[in-house]
Motif scaffolding. Structure first.
Motif, PDB file in Angstrom:
ATOM      1  N   LEU A 159       7.825  -9.043   4.109  1.00 30.18           N
ATOM      2  CA  LEU A 159       8.147  -9.977   3.030  1.00 30.18           C
ATOM      3  C   LEU A 159       8.744  -9.191   1.866  1.00 30.18           C
ATOM      4  CD1 LEU A 159       4.951 -12.259   2.817  1.00 30.18           C
ATOM      5  CD2 LEU A 159       7.078 -12.732   4.028  1.00 30.18           C
ATOM      6  N   THR A 160       9.653  -9.823   1.133  1.00 34.22           N
ATOM      7  CA  THR A 160      10.209  -9.165  -0.052  1.00 34.22           C
ATOM      8  C   THR A 160       9.124  -9.042  -1.120  1.00 34.22           C
ATOM      9  OG1 THR A 160      10.874 -11.217  -1.125  1.00 34.22           O
ATOM     10  CG2 THR A 160      12.488 -10.192   0.367  1.00 34.22           C
ATOM     11  N   ALA A 161       9.425  -8.256  -2.145  1.00 33.57           N
ATOM     12  CA  ALA A 161       8.490  -8.086  -3.256  1.00 33.57           C
ATOM     13  C   ALA A 161       8.125  -9.449  -3.856  1.00 33.57           C
ATOM     14  CB  ALA A 161       9.110  -7.185  -4.322  1.00 33.57           C
ATOM     15  N   LEU A 162       9.137 -10.268  -4.098  1.00 33.02           N
ATOM     16  CA  LEU A 162       8.884 -11.590  -4.683  1.00 33.02           C
ATOM     17  C   LEU A 162       8.041 -12.463  -3.745  1.00 33.02           C
ATOM     18  CD1 LEU A 162       9.357 -13.561  -7.014  1.00 33.02           C
ATOM     19  CD2 LEU A 162      11.443 -14.320  -5.865  1.00 33.02           C
ATOM     20  N   GLU A 163       8.337 -12.398  -2.450  1.00 32.91           N
ATOM     21  CA  GLU A 163       7.565 -13.200  -1.480  1.00 32.91           C
ATOM     22  C   GLU A 163       6.106 -12.744  -1.427  1.00 32.91           C
ATOM     23  OE1 GLU A 163      11.212 -14.360   1.596  1.00 32.91           O
ATOM     24  OE2 GLU A 163      10.057 -12.534   1.923  1.00 32.91           O
ATOM     25  N   ASN A 164       5.892 -11.428  -1.565  1.00 32.53           N
ATOM     26  CA  ASN A 164       4.524 -10.911  -1.608  1.00 32.53           C
ATOM     27  C   ASN A 164       3.752 -11.498  -2.790  1.00 32.53           C
ATOM     28  OD1 ASN A 164       3.314  -8.619   0.193  1.00 32.53           O
ATOM     29  ND2 ASN A 164       5.505  -8.206   0.141  1.00 32.53           N
ATOM     30  N   VAL A 165       4.427 -11.599  -3.934  1.00 34.49           N
ATOM     31  CA  VAL A 165       3.782 -12.144  -5.133  1.00 34.49           C
ATOM     32  C   VAL A 165       3.597 -13.651  -4.989  1.00 34.49           C
ATOM     33  CG1 VAL A 165       3.987 -12.446  -7.637  1.00 34.49           C
ATOM     34  CG2 VAL A 165       4.666 -10.280  -6.583  1.00 34.49           C
ATOM     35  N   SER A 166       4.615 -14.330  -4.457  1.00 34.90           N
ATOM     36  CA  SER A 166       4.547 -15.789  -4.297  1.00 34.90           C
ATOM     37  C   SER A 166       3.411 -16.199  -3.357  1.00 34.90           C
ATOM     38  CB  SER A 166       5.866 -16.327  -3.740  1.00 34.90           C
ATOM     39  OG  SER A 166       6.910 -16.027  -4.632  1.00 34.90           O
ATOM     40  N   LEU A 167       3.158 -15.337  -2.371  1.00 32.98           N
ATOM     41  CA  LEU A 167       2.093 -15.596  -1.401  1.00 32.98           C
ATOM     42  C   LEU A 167       0.767 -15.856  -2.115  1.00 32.98           C
ATOM     43  CD1 LEU A 167       2.105 -15.551   1.709  1.00 32.98           C
ATOM     44  CD2 LEU A 167       1.282 -13.196   1.600  1.00 32.98           C
ATOM     45  N   LEU A 226       0.592  -4.409   0.850  1.00 35.08           N
ATOM     46  CA  LEU A 226       1.672  -5.405   0.803  1.00 35.08           C
ATOM     47  C   LEU A 226       2.051  -5.811   2.223  1.00 35.08           C
ATOM     48  CD1 LEU A 226       3.950  -3.775  -1.927  1.00 35.08           C
ATOM     49  CD2 LEU A 226       2.215  -5.548  -2.236  1.00 35.08           C
ATOM     50  N   VAL A 227       2.566  -7.026   2.347  1.00 40.47           N
ATOM     51  CA  VAL A 227       3.047  -7.495   3.649  1.00 40.47           C
ATOM     52  C   VAL A 227       4.457  -6.931   3.835  1.00 40.47           C
ATOM     53  CG1 VAL A 227       3.510  -9.515   5.084  1.00 40.47           C
ATOM     54  CG2 VAL A 227       1.681  -9.598   3.381  1.00 40.47           C
ATOM     55  N   GLN A 228       4.614  -6.075   4.843  1.00 41.57           N
ATOM     56  CA  GLN A 228       5.838  -5.265   4.962  1.00 41.57           C
ATOM     57  C   GLN A 228       7.106  -6.077   5.231  1.00 41.57           C
ATOM     58  OE1 GLN A 228       6.102  -1.901   4.306  1.00 41.57           O
ATOM     59  NE2 GLN A 228       4.001  -2.153   3.602  1.00 41.57           N
ATOM     60  N   SER A 274       9.477   2.564  -4.241  1.00 41.34           N
ATOM     61  CA  SER A 274       8.657   3.765  -4.429  1.00 41.34           C
ATOM     62  C   SER A 274       7.187   3.355  -4.494  1.00 41.34           C
ATOM     63  CB  SER A 274       9.042   4.442  -5.745  1.00 41.34           C
ATOM     64  OG  SER A 274       8.642   3.624  -6.835  1.00 41.34           O
ATOM     65  N   GLY A 275       6.304   4.347  -4.442  1.00 45.17           N
ATOM     66  CA  GLY A 275       4.863   4.068  -4.534  1.00 45.17           C
ATOM     67  C   GLY A 275       4.517   3.313  -5.812  1.00 45.17           C
ATOM     68  N   GLY A 276       5.084   3.768  -6.929  1.00 44.43           N
ATOM     69  CA  GLY A 276       4.806   3.125  -8.212  1.00 44.43           C
ATOM     70  C   GLY A 276       5.296   1.688  -8.244  1.00 44.43           C
ATOM     71  N   GLU A 277       6.462   1.454  -7.630  1.00 50.74           N
ATOM     72  CA  GLU A 277       6.993   0.085  -7.583  1.00 50.74           C
ATOM     73  C   GLU A 277       6.128  -0.803  -6.696  1.00 50.74           C
ATOM     74  OE1 GLU A 277      11.765   0.883  -8.342  1.00 50.74           O
ATOM     75  OE2 GLU A 277      10.956   1.132  -6.326  1.00 50.74           O
ATOM     76  N   GLN A 278       5.671  -0.243  -5.580  1.00 50.33           N
ATOM     77  CA  GLN A 278       4.793  -1.027  -4.702  1.00 50.33           C
ATOM     78  C   GLN A 278       3.488  -1.391  -5.429  1.00 50.33           C
ATOM     79  OE1 GLN A 278       4.529  -0.085  -0.414  1.00 50.33           O
ATOM     80  NE2 GLN A 278       5.862   1.651  -0.862  1.00 50.33           N
ATOM     81  N   GLN A 279       2.968  -0.441  -6.212  1.00 47.67           N
ATOM     82  CA  GLN A 279       1.740  -0.734  -6.949  1.00 47.67           C
ATOM     83  C   GLN A 279       2.003  -1.796  -8.022  1.00 47.67           C
ATOM     84  OE1 GLN A 279      -1.232  -1.149  -6.645  1.00 47.67           O
ATOM     85  NE2 GLN A 279      -2.306   0.784  -6.964  1.00 47.67           N
ATOM     86  N   ARG A 280       3.189  -1.790  -8.609  1.00 50.22           N
ATOM     87  CA  ARG A 280       3.552  -2.839  -9.579  1.00 50.22           C
ATOM     88  C   ARG A 280       3.597  -4.211  -8.902  1.00 50.22           C
ATOM     89  NH1 ARG A 280       5.714  -1.305 -14.622  1.00 50.22           N
ATOM     90  NH2 ARG A 280       5.660   0.952 -14.816  1.00 50.22           N
ATOM     91  N   ARG A 339      14.069  -5.785  -8.556  1.00 52.75           N
ATOM     92  CA  ARG A 339      13.586  -5.379  -7.233  1.00 52.75           C
ATOM     93  C   ARG A 339      13.016  -6.547  -6.422  1.00 52.75           C
ATOM     94  NH1 ARG A 339      15.508  -0.746  -5.397  1.00 52.75           N
ATOM     95  NH2 ARG A 339      14.571   1.139  -6.252  1.00 52.75           N
ATOM     96  N   MET A 340      13.211  -7.764  -6.917  1.00 55.54           N
ATOM     97  CA  MET A 340      12.547  -8.923  -6.299  1.00 55.54           C
ATOM     98  C   MET A 340      12.854  -9.097  -4.823  1.00 55.54           C
ATOM     99  SD  MET A 340      12.373 -11.898  -9.108  1.00 55.54           S
ATOM    100  CE  MET A 340      12.215 -11.577 -10.840  1.00 55.54           C
ATOM    101  N   ASN A 341      14.083  -8.782  -4.426  1.00 53.76           N
ATOM    102  CA  ASN A 341      14.499  -9.038  -3.041  1.00 53.76           C
ATOM    103  C   ASN A 341      14.396  -7.811  -2.145  1.00 53.76           C
ATOM    104  OD1 ASN A 341      15.074 -11.774  -3.591  1.00 53.76           O
ATOM    105  ND2 ASN A 341      16.961 -11.128  -4.600  1.00 53.76           N
ATOM    106  N   ASN A 342      13.791  -6.750  -2.673  1.00 55.95           N
ATOM    107  CA  ASN A 342      13.583  -5.559  -1.852  1.00 55.95           C
ATOM    108  C   ASN A 342      12.298  -5.692  -1.036  1.00 55.95           C
ATOM    109  OD1 ASN A 342      15.264  -4.557  -4.272  1.00 55.95           O
ATOM    110  ND2 ASN A 342      15.403  -2.885  -2.833  1.00 55.95           N
ATOM    111  N   PHE A 343      12.298  -5.057   0.118  1.00 58.25           N
ATOM    112  CA  PHE A 343      11.091  -5.010   0.940  1.00 58.25           C
ATOM    113  C   PHE A 343      10.251  -3.800   0.514  1.00 58.25           C
ATOM    114  CE2 PHE A 343      14.053  -7.512   3.449  1.00 58.25           C
ATOM    115  CZ  PHE A 343      13.245  -8.559   3.865  1.00 58.25           C
TER     116      PHE A 343
END
Length: 234
Positions: A101-109, A97-99, A141-147, A132-136
């Motif tokens: 960027l937020t979770a949502l921004e990573n997906v939007s990318l 993941l791009v550190q 957690s690892g599981g959330e990052q994998q999601r 968790r969309m606006n979290n970096f």
């Protein structure tokens, strides 16, 4: 009708100086559309080479590979780049993941580089991360990052989702949750999913099981008794 994924007598030889190493020899198998295929084998058996060729990240030495009727093994560099961009979703053991960027921004990318993307927020919701969309990444957690990584791959709306040891960096329960997400997504959206693993137990969740040994496809079987991930123990 031909299969969705076709590997025909694929051979891959790496040349290192004077030495030639055969990573795959005569690998032949098919995968149908909408199937979950688990490719299992020991470390060094050739699983990752096979996945990289299917994903257009590596080229074969001889043989042919087809996805959805198109012979991708004949593609040039430019065509392979387009293939990776539009047709393939990747999920790796480490989330990449791009550190900043937020979770949502990573997906939007991911949705910005493909032809027919899904709505990023909707996909985040589907993988259970609407809160968790606006979290970096560092706040997840690892599981959330994998999601997030799975959401990013799914948002591209790929023809094929390729997962390389997707639970390798996760604890048992988190790993199970990730595999359940992959199984549910495949069922719900008719998504063709290929998972490579060294964990024999995961074959129970698959429609199709391919065993690889020493660079060869040792067996291909259709699973008649598919087990929901939550009922698998290992």
């Amino acid at each position: 009708m031909s299969a969705y994924v076709e590997f025909q007598q694929v051979k891959k030889v790496y040349h290192m100086g004077e030495v030639s190493i055969e990573a795959l020899s005569d690998a032949t198998f098919e995968i149908e559309k909408g199937e979950i295929c688990v490719i299992v084998g020991a470390s060094g058996a050739g699983k990752t080479t096979l996945l990289n060729i299917l994903g257009g990240m590596d080229t074969l030495t001889t043989g042919s590979v087809l996805l959805d009727g198109k012979e991708i093994s004949k593609y040039n560099k430019k065509e392979l780049t387009a293939y990776r961009r539009y047709d393939i979703g990747f999920v790796f053991q480490f989330y990449n993941l791009v550190q900043n960027l937020t979770a949502l921004e990573n997906v939007s990318l991911a949705t910005q580089i493909c032809k027919d993307p899904l709505d990023a927020e909707l996909v985040m919701d589907e993988v259970g991360l609407s809160h968790r969309m606006n979290n970096f990444p560092a706040q997840l957690s690892g599981g959330e990052q994998q999601r997030v990584a799975i959401a990013r791959a799914l948002a591209k709306n790929p023809k094929l989702l390729l997962c390389d040891e997707p639970t390798g960096a996760l604890d048992y329960n988190t790993g199970k949750a990730i595999l359940k997400l992959l199984q549910d997504t495949s069922r719900k959206n008719g998504m063709t999913v290929v998972i490579i693993t060294h964990n024999q137990a995961l074959t129970a969740m698959a429609d199709r099981i391919i065993h690889i040994k020493n660079g060869s496809v040792y067996s291909v079987e259709k699973n008649e008794n598919i087990v929901p991930v939550e009922n698998i123990e290992w």
